[in-house]
Design an enzyme around this catalytic site. Structure first.
Site, short mmCIF file in Angstrom:
data_model
loop_
_atom_site.label_atom_id
_atom_site.label_comp_id
_atom_site.label_asym_id
_atom_site.label_seq_id
_atom_site.Cartn_x
_atom_site.Cartn_y
_atom_site.Cartn_z
N HIS A 112 1.22 -1.05 0.19
CA HIS A 112 -0.25 -0.10 0.17
C HIS A 112 1.04 0.94 -0.41
O HIS A 112 2.04 1.14 0.45
CB HIS A 112 -0.94 -0.05 1.12
CG HIS A 112 -2.52 0.98 1.73
ND1 HIS A 112 -1.70 2.55 2.04
CD2 HIS A 112 -3.81 0.95 0.96
CE1 HIS A 112 -2.97 2.94 1.99
NE2 HIS A 112 -3.57 1.94 1.75
N ASP A 189 3.05 -4.91 8.35
CA ASP A 189 1.42 -3.58 8.21
C ASP A 189 0.75 -4.88 8.10
O ASP A 189 0.09 -5.48 6.76
CB ASP A 189 1.13 -2.73 6.77
CG ASP A 189 0.71 -2.38 6.32
OD1 ASP A 189 -0.63 -2.56 7.55
OD2 ASP A 189 0.06 -1.61 5.42
N GLN A 192 -4.77 -5.29 6.49
CA GLN A 192 -5.64 -6.02 6.51
C GLN A 192 -6.17 -7.11 7.20
O GLN A 192 -6.24 -8.62 6.59
CB GLN A 192 -5.60 -6.32 5.03
CG GLN A 192 -5.52 -4.96 3.85
CD GLN A 192 -7.54 -4.72 4.00
OE1 GLN A 192 -7.64 -5.34 4.42
NE2 GLN A 192 -7.29 -3.04 3.64
N CYS A 352 -5.11 1.94 -3.90
CA CYS A 352 -3.58 2.94 -3.11
C CYS A 352 -2.68 1.89 -3.48
O CYS A 352 -1.33 1.65 -2.51
CB CYS A 352 -3.45 3.23 -1.81
SG CYS A 352 -4.65 4.75 -1.46
C1 LIG Z 1 -2.20 -2.63 4.16
C2 LIG Z 1 -3.06 -1.69 4.15
N1 LIG Z 1 -1.82 -0.60 4.70
C3 LIG Z 1 -2.53 1.09 5.07
C4 LIG Z 1 -2.96 0.90 4.37
C5 LIG Z 1 -3.37 2.07 5.53
O1 LIG Z 1 -4.98 2.50 6.37
P1 LIG Z 1 -5.36 3.99 6.58
O2 LIG Z 1 -5.46 4.69 6.12
O3 LIG Z 1 -5.81 3.28 8.06
O4 LIG Z 1 -3.63 4.66 7.67
C6 LIG Z 1 -4.11 0.42 4.02
C7 LIG Z 1 -5.60 0.96 3.73
O5 LIG Z 1 -5.89 0.29 2.64
C8 LIG Z 1 -3.99 -0.88 3.96
O6 LIG Z 1 -5.07 -1.23 3.41
#
Ligand SMILES: Cc1ncc(COP(=O)(O)O)c(C=O)c1O
Length: 394
Positions: A112, A189, A192, A352
């Protein structure tokens, strides 16, 4: 039939398949937020009156709740942040400034943007190098390739535990082993992963773990960074302000120990307390059961979509609640719009993850993502909607 669906007032008459973007909230979470913003509301950590002392207890209990969810040995290893994005920026700024030109970090092709851009900002500040681990044919981070790429110059490996586009699940223990073999730390991260499966950072052996509360059926504006105590202890503050200090004079300021050192300013009090209610709700059902149920739905959906020869499925068969696909000759936004007319909400776009889109050779995908409230009716509605897409576009 789904026994929990009725707990979610936002779902009435709707086939919601966009949980990877953000999860709907159960009534218990909505009620917890109302209490935390209403009858119970007060500031934390500095009140001399009972309401504030109670709120402080609830806020710190929420930290303990997150620690338990992640299998963290120590409650003080949990830093409250706005979400995963902020958590990764915190690590990149606080730890990252300790890196120097020539140090390397390893990311993967499926990250992401929140796990790419903070590292690029760091690269521009201190001159580190970023390497990108390729994917296997079915969309997993290729750990054999990672092993070959890693060198003693690598200080950090930062991977998605579960891809937000393909749903691919990382072999996190193996990733930790590979990172540690060369003396690098592993950041996962978990955005998910945490809503879909049990996670235990001690068992995985990683060094940092981040997630966002709103994807775990909790509120926006709250998330967590977990890091091992000795790592947090050695990290300098990344933002200055109230609550993160020990003693301030104009000559010199000393800082509070973690986690307070990383929580400058008034925190997201009600949100943190409500996140604990969301964790209670999810754990009341059981993450292993949620995982099993979502796997069944993913299999049903993939099997049905495979029958449609215009649909191309992306990612591995056993994804964690996420299916990305393209309908040949139809832009994903058109797919999303037609499905919306059928009362089915999916996501369409680059999610993203533009480097992953480049790798897949598409500008965008359609993505159906499942939550604990979905059932066979949602799968059937998705398939009906895709048949309509086929009829409209021939
Ligand atoms: C794998 C992953 N990492 C990071 C994020 C970022 O999360 P946030 O926008 O809640 O900070 C997301 C959100 O879609 C995500 O799916």
């Amino acid at each position: 039939m789904n026994p929990w669906r009725d707990d979610f007032p936002g779902l009435a008459g709707w086939h919601y398949l966009d949980t990877a973007a953000t999860a709907q909230k159960p009534q218990s979470v909505i009620d917890a937020m109302a209490h935390a913003l209403g009858a119970d509301y007060a500031t934390v950590h500095r009140g001399v009156y009972a309401r504030s002392a109670n709120m402080t207890l609830a806020f710190e209990a929420a930290r303990g709740r997150v620690a338990k969810l992640l299998g963290a040995p120590d409650t003080n290893e949990i830093v409250f942040v706005r979400g995963a994005t902020e958590a990764i920026n915190l690590v990149a700024q606080s730890c990252g400034n300790g890196l120097k030109a020539g140090d390397r970090i390893l990311l993967s092709q499926l990250e992401h943007h929140s796990n790419i851009v903070p590292w690029q900002l760091l690269r521009d500040r201190v001159g580190i190098e970023i390497d990108v681990c390729p994917l296997t044919e079915n969309g997993l981070i290729d750990l054999d390739a990672a092993e070959k790429m890693l060198t003693p110059a690598h200080k950090l490996v930062a991977f998605a535990h579960v891809s937000n586009v393909l749903g691919s699940v990382l072999d996190a223990k193996q990733a930790a082993k590979l990172a540690h073999q060369v003396g690098a730390k592993l950041l996962l991260d978990g955005c998910q992963a945490v809503p879909h499966m049990p996670v235990n950072v001690a068992e995985i052996g990683c060094d940092f773990y981040v997630f966002s509360g709103h994807k775990l059926y909790g509120p926006t504006g709250i998330g967590a960074l977990w890091a091992r105590a000795e790592i947090l202890d050695a990290m300098p503050p990344w933002q200055g302000g109230g609550a993160m200090i020990d003693r301030v004079t104009f000559e010199k300021t000393t800082f509070a120990p973690p986690p307070a050192r990383f929580e400058a300013g008034t925190p997201a009090i009600s949100e943190a307390i409500t996140l604990a209610a969301a964790i209670d709700y999810v754990e009341g059902i059981g993450l292993a059961d949620i995982h099993a149920r979502e796997r069944t739905l993913v299999k049903q959906a993939r099997d049905a979509m495979r029958q449609m020869n215009s649909v191309r499925l992306l990612g591995p068969e056993d994804s964690a609640g996420i299916i990305s696909f393209v309908v040949e000759g139809v832009h994903p936004h058109d797919v999303g719009t037609i499905l919306d007319e059928e009362g089915v909400a999916i996501r369409a776009g680059h999610h993203c993850a533009q480097p992953l889109m480049d790798h897949l050779g598409v500008p965008a995908t359609a993505r159906a993502s499942f939550g604990l409230y979905n059932d066979e009716d949602d799968v059937a509605a998705l398939v009906r909607g895709l048949e309509r897409v086929k009829r409209i576009f021939g």
